[in-house]
Scaffold this active site. Structure first.
Site, PDB file in Angstrom:
ATOM      1  CD1 TRP A 115      -2.342  -2.131   1.644  1.00  0.00           C
ATOM      2  CD2 TRP A 115      -3.113  -0.930  -0.082  1.00  0.00           C
ATOM      3  NE1 TRP A 115      -3.436  -2.787   1.114  1.00  0.00           N
ATOM      4  CE2 TRP A 115      -3.925  -2.075   0.067  1.00  0.00           C
ATOM      5  CE3 TRP A 115      -3.398  -0.033  -1.106  1.00  0.00           C
ATOM      6  CZ2 TRP A 115      -5.013  -2.342  -0.776  1.00  0.00           C
ATOM      7  CZ3 TRP A 115      -4.481  -0.296  -1.945  1.00  0.00           C
ATOM      8  CH2 TRP A 115      -5.275  -1.430  -1.780  1.00  0.00           C
ATOM      9  CG  ASP A 206      -2.917   4.031   4.513  1.00  0.00           C
ATOM     10  OD1 ASP A 206      -3.926   3.897   5.232  1.00  0.00           O
ATOM     11  OD2 ASP A 206      -2.741   3.398   3.452  1.00  0.00           O
ATOM     12  CE  LYS A 231      -8.714  -2.294   4.966  1.00  0.00           C
ATOM     13  NZ  LYS A 231      -8.781  -3.162   3.797  1.00  0.00           N
TER      14      LYS A 231
END
Ligand SMILES: Cc1ncc(COP(=O)(O)O)c(C=O)c1O
Length: 410
Positions: A115, A206, A231
């Site tokens: 990511w 992030d 999540k």
């Protein structure tokens, strides 16, 4: 309400607490006694405005977000933030340092997984500054090409006055996470980051796949923290931003100086001035997220979920290690860098992974297949995965190991 739900270890969207889903079903029909469902009511109704303010308050109190930072709600997921942080922080840097050319302006990226690499590639694509790799963890991996570790602090090479310093706290695909122990070499190196003359850090995190699972170290020093909800705290469709107020900049003034014009829906200042209601927000995801956060608070907040998360991860890693000793499993991530949220391992032997997945499904456990880019097994242990769910998986892993090892020795 009857259900035939399985245990969902999926990496996101992921499981949500059943009690929340049942309450949300009521809210879909009648939100807060308005007689109108949450998917139908105006985002400017006083009931929704009060609800969204409370969602902000729940995040602020549980994460200890100081008044220097605004909490904003938007859409577009983490991926949209890969672009938005670049555009907003380059606009800020242009206002602070209009004299610098695009080549002299730098954005530092810490690459510890898929990511952060994707975010780096987007920064490079957008231009406006040089995207620099301050650390590439692949160089320190067992095979030289995978993301399987967080390297020690002295391996980072930060630029002196960058427009942003970017990291991803938990790498969902690779199962790599910074250690929460500040004395560990695999923690994020907050203390060696180069500061601006003002003392501020242009630090961007992030936190998509670890948000609200444990406290955020050095939260007050971040310029921007972002997280997709899907999540730990809600459904996809909501992105939470925590933005230090000096980063709510006038992007049009920056554009006049030559910065890339920023679409208004991506401008943090626009979002803040509109109190996250500049355009129609994702009411249903915000509603479900609010219910999850209320439940979190009732259960004891972050301290409760941090302790629970630690126990769940320890149990699964112990089962992986026991499988390693018998030659059945192979953990992928180096010690000290293992994620609490996403446990990644291989099942050794021809056809063994498919057998593991099929056996798990037979006993009601799904979502265990690793990301298509890295393969293997991925166990996601987000907040709504209970300890009982985890124990059931661990029992299954133990059974699988003993059957596989007796099969091997037969
Ligand atoms: C750490 C991390 N960052 C960013 C993203 C991208 O999020 P989205 O798909 O919501 O754009 C994900 C998605 O799983 C992620 O895990």
């Amino acid at each position: 309400m009857t259900t035939s739900r399985v245990i969902n270890f999926g990496a996101g969207p992921s499981t949500l607490p059943q009690s929340v889903l049942e309450k949300a079903a009521q809210g879909l029909l009648n939100f807060e006694d308005t007689g109108i469902g949450i998917a139908e009511i105006s985002h400017r109704s006083k009931e929704f405005v009060a609800f969204i303010s409370n969602v902000e308050a729940l995040i602020r109190s549980q994460l200890n977000v100081p008044p220097t930072h605004s909490i904003l709600f938007t859409q577009g997921g983490g991926t949209t933030q890969f672009s938005a942080v670049v555009l907003n922080l380059l606009a800020r840097h242009k206002l602070l340092h209009p004299e610098l050319t695009d080549d002299e302006r730098v954005m530092d990226y810490v690459l510890t997984g898929s990511w952060s690499k994707k975010a780096f590639l987007e920064a490079k694509r957008l231009g406006g500054a040089r995207a620099n790799i301050a650390l590439d963890a692949r160089k320190y991996s067992k095979d030289g090409v995978s993301f399987d570790n967080v390297p020690p602090h002295d391996e980072y090479a930060f630029s002196p006055a960058s427009a942003l310093i970017y990291y991803c706290e938990n790498e969902t695909i690779d199962g790599v996470q910074f250690s929460p122990d500040p004395s560990a070499q695999t923690s994020f190196p907050f203390t060696i980051l180069p500061r601006e003359r003002s003392g501020l850090l242009p630090l961007v995190g992030d936190h998509s796949s670890s948000f609200m699972s444990r406290p955020i170290p050095h939260l007050s020093e971040h310029a921007v923290i972002f997280a997709g909800a899907q999540k730990n705290i809600g459904p996809a469709g909501l992105t939470v931003l925590i933005v230090r107020q000096d980063c709510l900049v006038d992007v049009d003034a920056a554009a006049k100086l030559g910065a890339t014009p920023v679409p208004l829906c991506l401008s943090y200042k626009t979002l803040a001035e509109g109190r996250s209601l500049y355009n129609t927000p994702s009411l249903l995801p915000i509603y479900i997220t609010g219910l999850v956060l209320e439940r979190m608070q009732e259960l004891g907040g972050l301290a409760y979920f941090e302790a629970l998360g630690r126990r769940k991860a320890e149990k699964v890693y112990a089962a992986v290690r026991a499988g390693e000793e018998r030659g059945v499993f192979q953990g992928k991530v180096q010690a000290g860098s293992c994620s609490w949220m996403n446990v990644i391992f291989n099942v050794l032997g021809s056809g063994a992974e498919s057998r593991f997945l099929a056996g798990a499904e037979k006993v009601g456990m799904k979502g265990l297949k690793g990301h298509r880019s890295v393969g293997g097994i991925r166990v996601s242990l987000y907040n709504a995965v209970t300890e009982a769910d985890t124990d059931k998986l661990v029992d299954y892993m133990k059974e699988f190991v003993s059957e596989a090892s007796s099969f091997c020795s037969a």
